[in-house]
Design an enzyme around this catalytic site. Structure first.
Site, PDB file in Angstrom:
ATOM      1  N   ARG A  22      21.601 -72.493 -75.465  1.00 58.63           N
ATOM      2  CA  ARG A  22      22.016 -72.815 -76.837  1.00 58.63           C
ATOM      3  C   ARG A  22      23.531 -72.793 -76.948  1.00 58.63           C
ATOM      4  O   ARG A  22      24.162 -71.809 -76.562  1.00 58.63           O
ATOM      5  CB  ARG A  22      21.444 -71.796 -77.825  1.00 58.63           C
ATOM      6  CG  ARG A  22      19.968 -71.961 -77.974  1.00 58.63           C
ATOM      7  CD  ARG A  22      19.478 -71.395 -79.272  1.00 58.63           C
ATOM      8  NE  ARG A  22      18.035 -71.368 -79.229  1.00 58.63           N
ATOM      9  CZ  ARG A  22      17.291 -70.444 -79.813  1.00 58.63           C
ATOM     10  NH1 ARG A  22      17.870 -69.469 -80.490  1.00 58.63           N
ATOM     11  NH2 ARG A  22      15.980 -70.489 -79.735  1.00 58.63           N
ATOM     12  N   SER A 113      16.134 -73.638 -82.626  1.00 62.61           N
ATOM     13  CA  SER A 113      15.244 -72.850 -83.469  1.00 62.61           C
ATOM     14  C   SER A 113      15.724 -72.748 -84.914  1.00 62.61           C
ATOM     15  O   SER A 113      15.895 -73.757 -85.577  1.00 62.61           O
ATOM     16  CB  SER A 113      15.049 -71.472 -82.842  1.00 62.61           C
ATOM     17  OG  SER A 113      14.028 -70.775 -83.514  1.00 62.61           O
ATOM     18  N   HIS A 114      15.983 -71.527 -85.369  1.00 65.00           N
ATOM     19  CA  HIS A 114      16.315 -71.281 -86.770  1.00 65.00           C
ATOM     20  C   HIS A 114      17.815 -71.394 -87.036  1.00 65.00           C
ATOM     21  O   HIS A 114      18.259 -71.140 -88.147  1.00 65.00           O
ATOM     22  CB  HIS A 114      15.844 -69.874 -87.126  1.00 65.00           C
ATOM     23  CG  HIS A 114      16.343 -68.873 -86.131  1.00 65.00           C
ATOM     24  ND1 HIS A 114      15.833 -68.793 -84.856  1.00 65.00           N
ATOM     25  CD2 HIS A 114      17.327 -67.963 -86.204  1.00 65.00           C
ATOM     26  CE1 HIS A 114      16.486 -67.849 -84.187  1.00 65.00           C
ATOM     27  NE2 HIS A 114      17.406 -67.338 -84.983  1.00 65.00           N
ATOM     28  N   LYS A 126      15.307 -76.310 -73.804  1.00 61.48           N
ATOM     29  CA  LYS A 126      14.572 -75.371 -72.954  1.00 61.48           C
ATOM     30  C   LYS A 126      13.471 -76.101 -72.199  1.00 61.48           C
ATOM     31  O   LYS A 126      13.017 -77.173 -72.620  1.00 61.48           O
ATOM     32  CB  LYS A 126      13.995 -74.225 -73.776  1.00 61.48           C
ATOM     33  CG  LYS A 126      12.908 -74.620 -74.741  1.00 61.48           C
ATOM     34  CD  LYS A 126      12.273 -73.362 -75.336  1.00 61.48           C
ATOM     35  CE  LYS A 126      11.323 -73.739 -76.451  1.00 61.48           C
ATOM     36  NZ  LYS A 126      10.590 -72.596 -76.981  1.00 61.48           N
ATOM     37  N   ARG A 285       8.190 -70.304 -86.053  1.00 67.60           N
ATOM     38  CA  ARG A 285       8.185 -69.073 -86.874  1.00 67.60           C
ATOM     39  C   ARG A 285       7.444 -69.289 -88.190  1.00 67.60           C
ATOM     40  O   ARG A 285       7.284 -70.415 -88.642  1.00 67.60           O
ATOM     41  CB  ARG A 285       9.616 -68.640 -87.191  1.00 67.60           C
ATOM     42  CG  ARG A 285      10.398 -68.266 -85.969  1.00 67.60           C
ATOM     43  CD  ARG A 285      11.745 -67.694 -86.357  1.00 67.60           C
ATOM     44  NE  ARG A 285      12.447 -67.286 -85.139  1.00 67.60           N
ATOM     45  CZ  ARG A 285      13.451 -66.425 -85.110  1.00 67.60           C
ATOM     46  NH1 ARG A 285      13.902 -65.890 -86.223  1.00 67.60           N
ATOM     47  NH2 ARG A 285      14.028 -66.106 -83.966  1.00 67.60           N
ATOM     48  N   GLU A 367       8.287 -59.040 -84.866  1.00 71.09           N
ATOM     49  CA  GLU A 367       8.783 -58.773 -86.219  1.00 71.09           C
ATOM     50  C   GLU A 367       9.639 -59.925 -86.740  1.00 71.09           C
ATOM     51  O   GLU A 367       9.820 -60.073 -87.937  1.00 71.09           O
ATOM     52  CB  GLU A 367       9.562 -57.457 -86.268  1.00 71.09           C
ATOM     53  CG  GLU A 367      10.661 -57.271 -85.212  1.00 71.09           C
ATOM     54  CD  GLU A 367      11.819 -58.209 -85.321  1.00 71.09           C
ATOM     55  OE1 GLU A 367      12.267 -58.449 -86.451  1.00 71.09           O
ATOM     56  OE2 GLU A 367      12.291 -58.704 -84.267  1.00 71.09           O
ATOM     57  N   SER A 368      10.169 -60.730 -85.820  1.00 71.12           N
ATOM     58  CA  SER A 368      11.110 -61.791 -86.181  1.00 71.12           C
ATOM     59  C   SER A 368      10.368 -63.058 -86.632  1.00 71.12           C
ATOM     60  O   SER A 368      10.773 -64.162 -86.304  1.00 71.12           O
ATOM     61  CB  SER A 368      12.003 -62.099 -84.992  1.00 71.12           C
ATOM     62  OG  SER A 368      11.213 -62.360 -83.844  1.00 71.12           O
ATOM     63  N   LYS A 379       4.865 -69.208 -79.970  1.00 73.35           N
ATOM     64  CA  LYS A 379       4.479 -68.789 -81.311  1.00 73.35           C
ATOM     65  C   LYS A 379       4.262 -70.044 -82.158  1.00 73.35           C
ATOM     66  O   LYS A 379       4.768 -71.116 -81.827  1.00 73.35           O
ATOM     67  CB  LYS A 379       5.504 -67.844 -81.908  1.00 73.35           C
ATOM     68  CG  LYS A 379       6.912 -68.347 -81.933  1.00 73.35           C
ATOM     69  CD  LYS A 379       7.847 -67.187 -82.238  1.00 73.35           C
ATOM     70  CE  LYS A 379       9.291 -67.563 -81.943  1.00 73.35           C
ATOM     71  NZ  LYS A 379      10.062 -66.457 -81.384  1.00 73.35           N
TER      72      LYS A 379
HETATM   73  C1  G1P Z   1      15.344 -63.392 -81.585  1.00 70.42           C
HETATM   74  C2  G1P Z   1      14.205 -62.530 -82.079  1.00 70.42           C
HETATM   75  C3  G1P Z   1      13.115 -62.468 -81.026  1.00 70.42           C
HETATM   76  C4  G1P Z   1      12.682 -63.893 -80.668  1.00 70.42           C
HETATM   77  C5  G1P Z   1      13.891 -64.721 -80.258  1.00 70.42           C
HETATM   78  C6  G1P Z   1      13.517 -66.173 -80.021  1.00 70.42           C
HETATM   79  O1  G1P Z   1      15.889 -62.842 -80.409  1.00 70.42           O
HETATM   80  O2  G1P Z   1      14.635 -61.234 -82.415  1.00 70.42           O
HETATM   81  O3  G1P Z   1      12.043 -61.716 -81.507  1.00 70.42           O
HETATM   82  O4  G1P Z   1      11.759 -63.877 -79.608  1.00 70.42           O
HETATM   83  O5  G1P Z   1      14.870 -64.683 -81.296  1.00 70.42           O
HETATM   84  O6  G1P Z   1      13.000 -66.781 -81.174  1.00 70.42           O
HETATM   85  P1  G1P Z   1      17.172 -61.881 -80.394  1.00 70.42           P
HETATM   86  O7  G1P Z   1      18.278 -62.626 -81.075  1.00 70.42           O
HETATM   87  O8  G1P Z   1      16.798 -60.651 -81.167  1.00 70.42           O
HETATM   88  O9  G1P Z   1      17.416 -61.611 -78.934  1.00 70.42           O
HETATM   89 ZN    ZN Z   2      11.947 -71.288 -83.670  1.00 68.91          ZN
END
Ligand code: G1P
Ligand code: ZN
Length: 546
Positions: A22, A113-114, A126, A285, A367-368, A379
């Site tokens: 990323r 992603s987000h 990826k 998500r 949790e995320s 997911k």
């Molecule tokens: C974050 C989330 C984790 C998730 C990842 C990819 O990673 O906390 O649960 O699997 O994004 O979506 P982190 O930034 O905490 O390493």
């Molecule tokens: Zn995502």
């Protein structure tokens, strides 16, 4: 059409993280940058001559340009066929479905992603293997090693009209390779039909049940419109922000109460529909909200597990449940009571894949805002929404009632995560090093009114391949079931992000409806003191609280 071998020089920053590579779009646009990474993927994944690749992304800025580059390279490198989503669109879970269903060699998913999109925002890439899940570390390590020594890559001569029209469903030929532009939604929608009781959900909706799904201008718009509106009969307009935009409307496509605030406001207003949900940039998500109640992702995993028998394809078939270490222990309570195996893995989806491939686990979550099952190896945001809708249709109760009854039966795990973003990397490392030393001697000590039962730096031995992952986060557990966890994000793009996770366990029904931050306030204070957060980072407030 000539194949060109382009001479290149390596970049030293192409180490894929837990979710691929990323960087800012401008970074990816450097001459040879994307090409080097793609060639390094192709050089690391084994013999794919004559095989099929799945290709698509979340529609963010640079998605289509990247797809054209990758198509030319896939052809020049010897793939027989590429299945590419219409308009370059494939959600992460849809790509996983298609890789598995079409028995593809693997897939390339373009997404950050987000994280925000746009010319000055983020992009990502990826590689997923033939089980539909993210490449394991031995492949991502090999990719990284290749990026450091790469000196040339193979592509088609671009002077000869190689652009593929991605807007129409059609089959093309690109220098001997077949490019099939496929419907982005249909394979995914079909699997959801097989997993869930669509008739029951349709019945509930036609009886007047209302919902709002916030696609956050990201990839799930077309999936949600087709499944929720067209197939399940939700009223037109039930999907908001449903058209994917290259810049996600200038917002963060991150489904939490902070970023999906339009939805949050609606769900806590008198106009609230019965059910609300949101998904992120690439659709993996989910956030679940009821009228006046937010369901934490940790509770959601526990509730899906406890109610799996209401969903035909999961009834009696739950092998086990896995959660990432910082995720609350709510699902452990359910597993204990139902006699299911439960697993605590490091953060990141790939650890669940091994457990699922070995048939040890059916449901898993983080949790995320990530929840999923063994139907794929990613997911899956809309899957979680449909699982909830199926439970609601079967139980004929509100989200709030289901959650309240769950707490009464299993206890409530109050839960919150505090993120301190873009802190100085040295300060963050110093804080973690300090904690790593401190936790060695904390066990059995008294801190305020709490007694530490264990404290460690989480290490995980994969029960399937026996690989060991160390330094996965600092855990401090207390005798009353409360926990504090500290870890540094592996996905941030500037400086370091410290995440502190809080959990307390409540079984007294009179204390089950407190404000979360209030219920956790002693833990929050104590965690800040132990870590010397203020003096080391200068921060007094978390950037984002979820
Ligand atoms: C974050 C989330 C984790 C998730 C990842 C990819 O990673 O906390 O649960 O699997 O994004 O979506 P982190 O930034 O905490 O390493
Ligand atoms: Zn995502």
């Amino acid at each position: 059409m000539p194949i060109s071998t382009i001479i290149t020089t390596s970049f030293d920053d192409q180490k894929p993280g837990t979710s691929g590579l990323r960087k800012k779009v401008t970074h990816f646009q450097q001459t040879h940058y994307l090409e080097n990474f793609v060639q390094s993927i192709f050089d690391s994944i084994g013999d794919f001559q004559g095989k099929t690749l799945v290709l698509g992304g979340d529609g963010r800025y640079y998605n289509e340009d990247a797809i054209q580059i990758i198509l030319r390279m896939a052809s020049a490198n010897g793939f027989a066929k590429v299945l590419v989503g219409q308009n370059g669109i494939l959600s992460t879970p849809a790509a996983s479905v298609i890789i598995r269903k079409k028995q593809a060699f693997g897939g390339i998913i373009l997404s950050a992603s987000h994280n925000p999109g746009g010319p000055d925002e983020d992009f990502g890439i990826k590689y997923n293997t033939d089980n539909g899940g993210p490449a394991p570390e031995k492949i991502t390590d090999a990719i990284y090693a290749k990026t450091k020594e790469i000196s040339e890559y193979r592509t088609l001569d671009t002077d000869s009209g190689t652009e593929i029209d991605l807007s129409q469903l059609a089959t093309h030929e690109l220098n001997g390779m077949t490019v099939e532009v496929i419907d982005s939604v249909s394979d995914y929608a079909q699997l959801m039909n097989e997993l869930f009781d669509f008739d029951a959900i349709r019945g509930m909706i036609s009886d007047g049940f209302t919902l709002c799904f916030d696609a956050m201008h990201a990839v799930t718009g077309p999936y949600a419109v087709e499944i929720l509106e067209n197939q399940l009969g939700a009223a037109k307009g039930s999907i908001i922000n449903g058209i994917p935009k290259e810049d996600f409307g200038g917002e963060h496509p991150d489904p939490n109460l902070v970023h999906a605030h339009h939805l949050a406001e609606l769900m806590f207003s008198p106009q609230s529909p019965d059910f609300g949900a949101a998904s992120d940039g690439d659709g993996d998500r989910n956030m679940i909200v009821g009228n006046n109640i937010f369901v934490t992702p940790s509770d959601s995993l526990a509730i899906l597990t406890a109610n799996a028998d209401h969903v035909p394809s999961y009834k009696g078939k739950i092998k086990g449940v896995a959660r990432s270490m910082p995720t609350s222990q709510a699902s452990d309570q359910v597993a204990k009571k139902l006699g299911l195996d439960s697993y605590e893995t490091p953060t990141g989806w790939k650890f669940f894949g091994n457990l699922m491939d070995a048939d040890k686990v059916t449901l898993c979550g983080e949790e995320s805002f990530g929840t999923g099952s063994s139907h794929i190896r990613e997911k899956d945001g809309l899957w979680a929404v449909l699982f909830w809708l199926n439970i609601l249709a079967a139980r004929k109760e509100s989200v709030a009632d289901i959650v309240q009854k769950h707490w009464l039966e299993f206890g409530r795990n109050y839960y919150s995560r505090h993120d301190y973003e873009a802190i100085d990397t040295n300060a963050a490392n110093q804080l973690m090093t300090g904690l790593r030393e401190k936790v060695k001697t904390l066990a059995d000590t008294q801190i305020g009114s709490l007694t530490v039962s264990y404290s460690d730096d989480f290490s995980y031995t994969d029960p399937v391949d026996k690989s060991i992952s160390e330094h996965q986060g600092i855990r401090i557990g207390f005798t009353n079931g409360s926990r504090v966890v500290y870890r540094l994000s592996g996905t941030g793009t500037s400086g370091a992000t410290l995440r502190i996770y809080y959990e307390s366990y409540e079984t007294n029904p009179d204390k089950m409806n407190q404000d979360t931050q209030q219920a956790l306030k002693d833990l929050i204070k104590l965690s800040v003191d132990i870590s010397e957060l203020k003096s080391l980072t200068g921060r007094t407030e978390a950037t984002v609280i979820t």
